[in-house]
Design a protein around this motif. Structure first.
Motif, PDB file in Angstrom:
ATOM      1  N   THR A  81      -0.336  -1.357   4.318  1.00  0.00           N
ATOM      2  CA  THR A  81       0.923  -2.082   4.521  1.00  0.00           C
ATOM      3  C   THR A  81       1.684  -2.356   3.234  1.00  0.00           C
ATOM      4  O   THR A  81       2.883  -2.617   3.266  1.00  0.00           O
ATOM      5  CB  THR A  81       0.626  -3.420   5.248  1.00  0.00           C
ATOM      6  OG1 THR A  81       1.831  -3.994   5.701  1.00  0.00           O
ATOM      7  CG2 THR A  81      -0.107  -4.416   4.340  1.00  0.00           C
ATOM      8  N   SER A 104      -5.888  -2.276   0.759  1.00  0.00           N
ATOM      9  CA  SER A 104      -7.065  -2.439  -0.092  1.00  0.00           C
ATOM     10  C   SER A 104      -6.742  -3.300  -1.315  1.00  0.00           C
ATOM     11  O   SER A 104      -7.656  -3.711  -2.026  1.00  0.00           O
ATOM     12  CB  SER A 104      -7.572  -1.066  -0.527  1.00  0.00           C
ATOM     13  OG  SER A 104      -6.511  -0.332  -1.093  1.00  0.00           O
ATOM     14  N   GLU A 132     -11.310   3.152   5.826  1.00  0.00           N
ATOM     15  CA  GLU A 132     -12.589   3.843   6.033  1.00  0.00           C
ATOM     16  C   GLU A 132     -13.683   2.837   6.428  1.00  0.00           C
ATOM     17  O   GLU A 132     -14.562   3.143   7.243  1.00  0.00           O
ATOM     18  CB  GLU A 132     -13.038   4.568   4.755  1.00  0.00           C
ATOM     19  CG  GLU A 132     -12.144   5.714   4.310  1.00  0.00           C
ATOM     20  CD  GLU A 132     -11.069   5.266   3.331  1.00  0.00           C
ATOM     21  OE1 GLU A 132     -10.569   4.132   3.460  1.00  0.00           O
ATOM     22  OE2 GLU A 132     -10.719   6.078   2.451  1.00  0.00           O
TER      23      GLU A 132
HETATM   24  N1  SAM Z   1       3.335   1.002   3.883  1.00  0.00           N
HETATM   25  C1  SAM Z   1       3.929   0.400   2.703  1.00  0.00           C
HETATM   26  C2  SAM Z   1       5.372   0.819   2.569  1.00  0.00           C
HETATM   27  O1  SAM Z   1       5.775   1.777   3.244  1.00  0.00           O
HETATM   28  O2  SAM Z   1       6.114   0.197   1.779  1.00  0.00           O
HETATM   29  C3  SAM Z   1       3.134   0.714   1.445  1.00  0.00           C
HETATM   30  C4  SAM Z   1       3.092   2.138   1.044  1.00  0.00           C
HETATM   31  S1  SAM Z   1       2.159   2.392  -0.430  1.00  0.00           S
HETATM   32  C5  SAM Z   1       2.839   3.866  -1.029  1.00  0.00           C
HETATM   33  C6  SAM Z   1       0.553   2.850   0.208  1.00  0.00           C
HETATM   34  C7  SAM Z   1      -0.358   1.664   0.380  1.00  0.00           C
HETATM   35  O3  SAM Z   1      -1.487   2.091   1.133  1.00  0.00           O
HETATM   36  C8  SAM Z   1      -0.884   1.093  -0.917  1.00  0.00           C
HETATM   37  O4  SAM Z   1      -0.598  -0.289  -0.980  1.00  0.00           O
HETATM   38  C9  SAM Z   1      -2.387   1.368  -0.878  1.00  0.00           C
HETATM   39  O5  SAM Z   1      -3.140   0.333  -1.476  1.00  0.00           O
HETATM   40  C10 SAM Z   1      -2.643   1.471   0.616  1.00  0.00           C
HETATM   41  N2  SAM Z   1      -3.782   2.325   1.008  1.00  0.00           N
HETATM   42  C11 SAM Z   1      -3.934   3.639   0.730  1.00  0.00           C
HETATM   43  N3  SAM Z   1      -5.081   4.111   1.262  1.00  0.00           N
HETATM   44  C12 SAM Z   1      -5.660   3.063   1.911  1.00  0.00           C
HETATM   45  C13 SAM Z   1      -6.885   2.915   2.655  1.00  0.00           C
HETATM   46  N4  SAM Z   1      -7.706   3.951   2.821  1.00  0.00           N
HETATM   47  N5  SAM Z   1      -7.161   1.716   3.182  1.00  0.00           N
HETATM   48  C14 SAM Z   1      -6.317   0.667   2.989  1.00  0.00           C
HETATM   49  N6  SAM Z   1      -5.159   0.746   2.288  1.00  0.00           N
HETATM   50  C15 SAM Z   1      -4.832   1.923   1.747  1.00  0.00           C
END
Ligand code: SAM
Length: 241
Positions: A81, A104, A132
């Protein structure tokens, strides 16, 4: 939010056939203030101007409501998010749906939790963690009605992270920019491997700006094999397809 910003938000929402009442406009204005304040202290989002936040965060998040794919959902996980997108705008619009923004990175979830409280959103349950890990936890696996995600990973990776978390019949609603045919094809194969089926590829233009967007919807039609998701980091570093 400036009067021009309010007009822009309403114009964007109108183009999505969404009406914003005064209470919701006030919630979006409060979210704008919180985001801009927090962004001066912690690097939450690269978008800093009012116009960018309105169109590329707020309106873009609301575009997830196209097609009615979230209608009737009880519990929605927002996978990755960040600063709360699309979860917070969706939670403003859908008070009867429980949204679980997951990330995360703790500082991002701390912001989302504080913002939800400040906006009076009792339907937001933020969680720090990795998809995961949740996907292997019986308290979360096979439980969500929908998983939404924006700007997190390519479709094959999303299929592995999201489908185990969905109940049978649940939907992954992935917000993408323009999607290449090879990513879509790889996503279809990954979905099949995970017990899913791509049901909708909805290409459209982002209101006001006209940027290309795609909503990809994957239905979970059968249980995901227990070997998925693989351990933390592997779905992204070694995509299935
Ligand atoms: N969804 C938001 C937006 O569109 O503004 C955030 C996008 S940001 C580029 C991607 C986010 O996904 C990051 O905050 C990252 O920490 C989180 N993320 C990536 N892989 C993840 C995982 N396997 N589990 C939880 N969070 C994850």
């Amino acid at each position: 939010m400036t009067p021009e910003g309010e007009a822009l938000l309403c114009q964007g929402a109108d183009e999505l056939k969404i009406t914003l009442d005064d209470a919701r406009q006030a919630q979006f204005a409060a979210l704008m203030t919180l985001l801009q304040e927090a962004n001066t202290k912690v690097n939450l989002t690269a978008l800093k101007t009012e116009t960018d936040i309105i169109l590329k965060h707020f309106v873009d998040s609301l575009s997830c409501l196209r097609g009615g794919h979230l209608d009737g959902a009880g519990r929605v996980l927002d996978l990755g998010t960040g600063a709360g997108f699309p979860a917070l705008p969706l939670a403003i619009m859908r008070p009867d749906t429980i949204f679980s923004p997951l990330d995360s990175i703790r500082k991002k979830i701390d912001f989302v939790r504080g913002a939800a409280e400040a906006l009076g959103l009792g339907n937001v349950q933020p969680q720090v963690g990795r998809a995961e890990t949740l996907g292997r936890d019986p308290a979360h696996r096979d439980t969500y009605d929908r998983v939404v995600c924006r700007a997190v990973a390519a479709l094959p990776v999303l299929a592995e992270l999201a489908l185990p978390l969905l109940r049978p019949g649940g939907l992954l609603v992935a917000q993408k920019g323009p999607i290449a045919e090879d990513e879509l094809e790889a996503g279809r194969r990954a979905a099949t491997e995970l017990g899913g089926r791509v049901t909708t590829v909805d290409a459209f233009a982002l209101p006001v700006l006209g940027d290309a967007r795609t909503l990809v919807v994957v239905e979970k039609v059968s249980p995901s094999p227990s070997k998925y998701p693989r351990r933390e980091g592997v779905p992204a570093s070694q995509p299935l397809f």
